[in-house]
Scaffold this motif. Structure first.
Motif, PDB file in Angstrom:
ATOM      1  N   THR A  40     -34.450  -1.680  26.897  1.00 54.63           N
ATOM      2  CA  THR A  40     -35.189  -1.157  26.190  1.00 54.63           C
ATOM      3  C   THR A  40     -35.445  -0.722  25.023  1.00 54.63           C
ATOM      4  O   THR A  40     -34.617  -0.636  24.066  1.00 54.63           O
ATOM      5  N   GLY A  41     -36.680  -1.404  23.614  1.00 54.06           N
ATOM      6  CA  GLY A  41     -36.459  -1.259  22.283  1.00 54.06           C
ATOM      7  C   GLY A  41     -37.531  -0.224  22.324  1.00 54.06           C
ATOM      8  O   GLY A  41     -39.190   0.803  22.818  1.00 54.06           O
ATOM      9  N   ILE A  42     -37.414   0.373  20.277  1.00 50.44           N
ATOM     10  CA  ILE A  42     -38.103   1.630  19.873  1.00 50.44           C
ATOM     11  C   ILE A  42     -38.177   1.223  18.536  1.00 50.44           C
ATOM     12  O   ILE A  42     -37.644  -0.512  18.141  1.00 50.44           O
ATOM     13  N   ASP A  43     -39.893   1.734  18.403  1.00 55.09           N
ATOM     14  CA  ASP A  43     -39.895   1.793  16.709  1.00 55.09           C
ATOM     15  C   ASP A  43     -40.625   3.132  16.352  1.00 55.09           C
ATOM     16  O   ASP A  43     -41.446   2.777  16.930  1.00 55.09           O
ATOM     17  N   TYR A  44     -40.825   3.345  15.576  1.00 56.43           N
ATOM     18  CA  TYR A  44     -41.778   4.245  14.786  1.00 56.43           C
ATOM     19  C   TYR A  44     -42.803   3.686  14.601  1.00 56.43           C
ATOM     20  O   TYR A  44     -43.405   4.903  14.579  1.00 56.43           O
ATOM     21  N   LYS A  84     -46.319 -11.611  27.580  1.00 58.03           N
ATOM     22  CA  LYS A  84     -46.521 -13.042  27.620  1.00 58.03           C
ATOM     23  C   LYS A  84     -45.763 -14.062  28.318  1.00 58.03           C
ATOM     24  O   LYS A  84     -45.430 -15.159  28.935  1.00 58.03           O
ATOM     25  N   GLU A  85     -43.991 -13.146  27.312  1.00 58.49           N
ATOM     26  CA  GLU A  85     -43.393 -14.034  28.176  1.00 58.49           C
ATOM     27  C   GLU A  85     -42.443 -13.865  29.683  1.00 58.49           C
ATOM     28  O   GLU A  85     -41.427 -14.333  29.648  1.00 58.49           O
ATOM     29  N   GLY A  86     -43.306 -12.459  29.546  1.00 58.82           N
ATOM     30  CA  GLY A  86     -43.051 -11.781  31.673  1.00 58.82           C
ATOM     31  C   GLY A  86     -41.656 -11.366  31.730  1.00 58.82           C
ATOM     32  O   GLY A  86     -41.070 -11.679  32.083  1.00 58.82           O
ATOM     33  N   MET A  87     -41.471 -10.458  30.093  1.00 57.11           N
ATOM     34  CA  MET A  87     -40.291 -10.131  30.817  1.00 57.11           C
ATOM     35  C   MET A  87     -40.638  -8.422  31.014  1.00 57.11           C
ATOM     36  O   MET A  87     -40.307  -7.145  30.082  1.00 57.11           O
ATOM     37  N   SER A  88     -41.483  -8.109  31.604  1.00 60.31           N
ATOM     38  CA  SER A  88     -41.568  -6.620  32.352  1.00 60.31           C
ATOM     39  C   SER A  88     -39.933  -6.061  32.588  1.00 60.31           C
ATOM     40  O   SER A  88     -40.437  -4.467  33.171  1.00 60.31           O
ATOM     41  N   ASN A  89     -38.986  -6.428  32.085  1.00 61.88           N
ATOM     42  CA  ASN A  89     -37.904  -5.325  32.723  1.00 61.88           C
ATOM     43  C   ASN A  89     -37.754  -4.662  31.205  1.00 61.88           C
ATOM     44  O   ASN A  89     -36.372  -4.357  30.806  1.00 61.88           O
ATOM     45  N   ILE A  90     -38.158  -5.044  30.232  1.00 62.69           N
ATOM     46  CA  ILE A  90     -38.155  -4.129  28.626  1.00 62.69           C
ATOM     47  C   ILE A  90     -38.945  -2.845  28.646  1.00 62.69           C
ATOM     48  O   ILE A  90     -40.293  -2.822  28.912  1.00 62.69           O
ATOM     49  N   LYS A  91     -38.311  -1.908  28.368  1.00 57.94           N
ATOM     50  CA  LYS A  91     -39.032  -0.331  28.093  1.00 57.94           C
ATOM     51  C   LYS A  91     -39.367  -0.322  26.955  1.00 57.94           C
ATOM     52  O   LYS A  91     -38.385  -1.003  26.472  1.00 57.94           O
ATOM     53  N   LEU A  92     -40.733  -0.318  26.221  1.00 56.52           N
ATOM     54  CA  LEU A  92     -41.106  -0.311  25.163  1.00 56.52           C
ATOM     55  C   LEU A  92     -41.649   0.868  24.601  1.00 56.52           C
ATOM     56  O   LEU A  92     -41.721   1.904  24.918  1.00 56.52           O
ATOM     57  N   CYS A 108     -25.867  -0.023  22.112  1.00 55.19           N
ATOM     58  CA  CYS A 108     -27.314  -0.493  20.832  1.00 55.19           C
ATOM     59  C   CYS A 108     -26.873  -1.279  19.764  1.00 55.19           C
ATOM     60  O   CYS A 108     -25.923  -1.812  19.562  1.00 55.19           O
ATOM     61  N   ILE A 109     -28.603  -2.455  19.640  1.00 52.52           N
ATOM     62  CA  ILE A 109     -28.181  -3.297  18.941  1.00 52.52           C
ATOM     63  C   ILE A 109     -29.832  -3.556  17.795  1.00 52.52           C
ATOM     64  O   ILE A 109     -30.259  -2.834  17.255  1.00 52.52           O
ATOM     65  N   ASP A 110     -28.978  -3.247  16.687  1.00 51.63           N
ATOM     66  CA  ASP A 110     -29.662  -3.227  15.133  1.00 51.63           C
ATOM     67  C   ASP A 110     -29.854  -4.849  14.911  1.00 51.63           C
ATOM     68  O   ASP A 110     -29.032  -4.464  14.111  1.00 51.63           O
TER      69      ASP A 110
END
Length: 139
Positions: free
Chosen positions: A9-13, A27-35, A53-55
């Motif tokens: 999961t990637g987040i941003d405000y 573009k990168e074909g990475m459908s396994n990432i929720k945004l 968690c990575i910051d």
């Protein structure tokens, strides 16, 4: 994602940052990432149960806020404690904070596991790092 990890999961405000990330993901074909659009200082209830968690820049950005940066850093640490599972890992890369300063900021609820190697520089006869990268574990 490219290494085969699935529950990401990637987040941003910022909605526009998420839109840009969606384009890169496709573009990168990475459908396994929720945004998701999320304010990490007030995360939704569904943003929880993470093993890692990575910051890379969020804590730095919060720290530069001219309106109550110290209070927002405390909110950040509290949010991190809520979204991470017990004994979950937190990796932070900071351009603004030294190892000692980060240890102080995350002293409540987290313990340091490792300092990751980062590039060093020499200036005026002293050696330092331009970036600090640490691995913490939630207590």
């Amino acid at each position: 994602a490219k290494s085969g990890y699935m529950n990401l999961t990637g987040i941003d405000y910022s909605p526009s940052a998420i839109q840009l990330s969606e384009k890169v993901r496709e573009k990168e074909g990475m459908s396994n990432i929720k945004l998701k659009v999320e304010d990490f200082l007030a995360p939704s209830a569904e943003l929880s149960g993470f093993d890692i968690c990575i910051d890379k820049g969020t804590f730095d950005a919060i720290s530069l806020d001219p309106n109550d940066a110290a209070g927002k850093r405390k909110l950040y640490v509290g949010s991190l404690g809520r979204v991470l599972k017990p004994e979950g890992f937190f990796l932070i890369t900071s351009c603004n904070w030294t190892k000692e300063e980060l240890l102080n900021e995350f002293r409540e609820g987290f313990e340091i596991l490792e300092e990751l190697p980062t590039p060093k520089f020499c200036f005026g006869g002293r050696i330092g790092n331009s970036v600090t990268a640490l691995v913490f574990q939630r207590k």
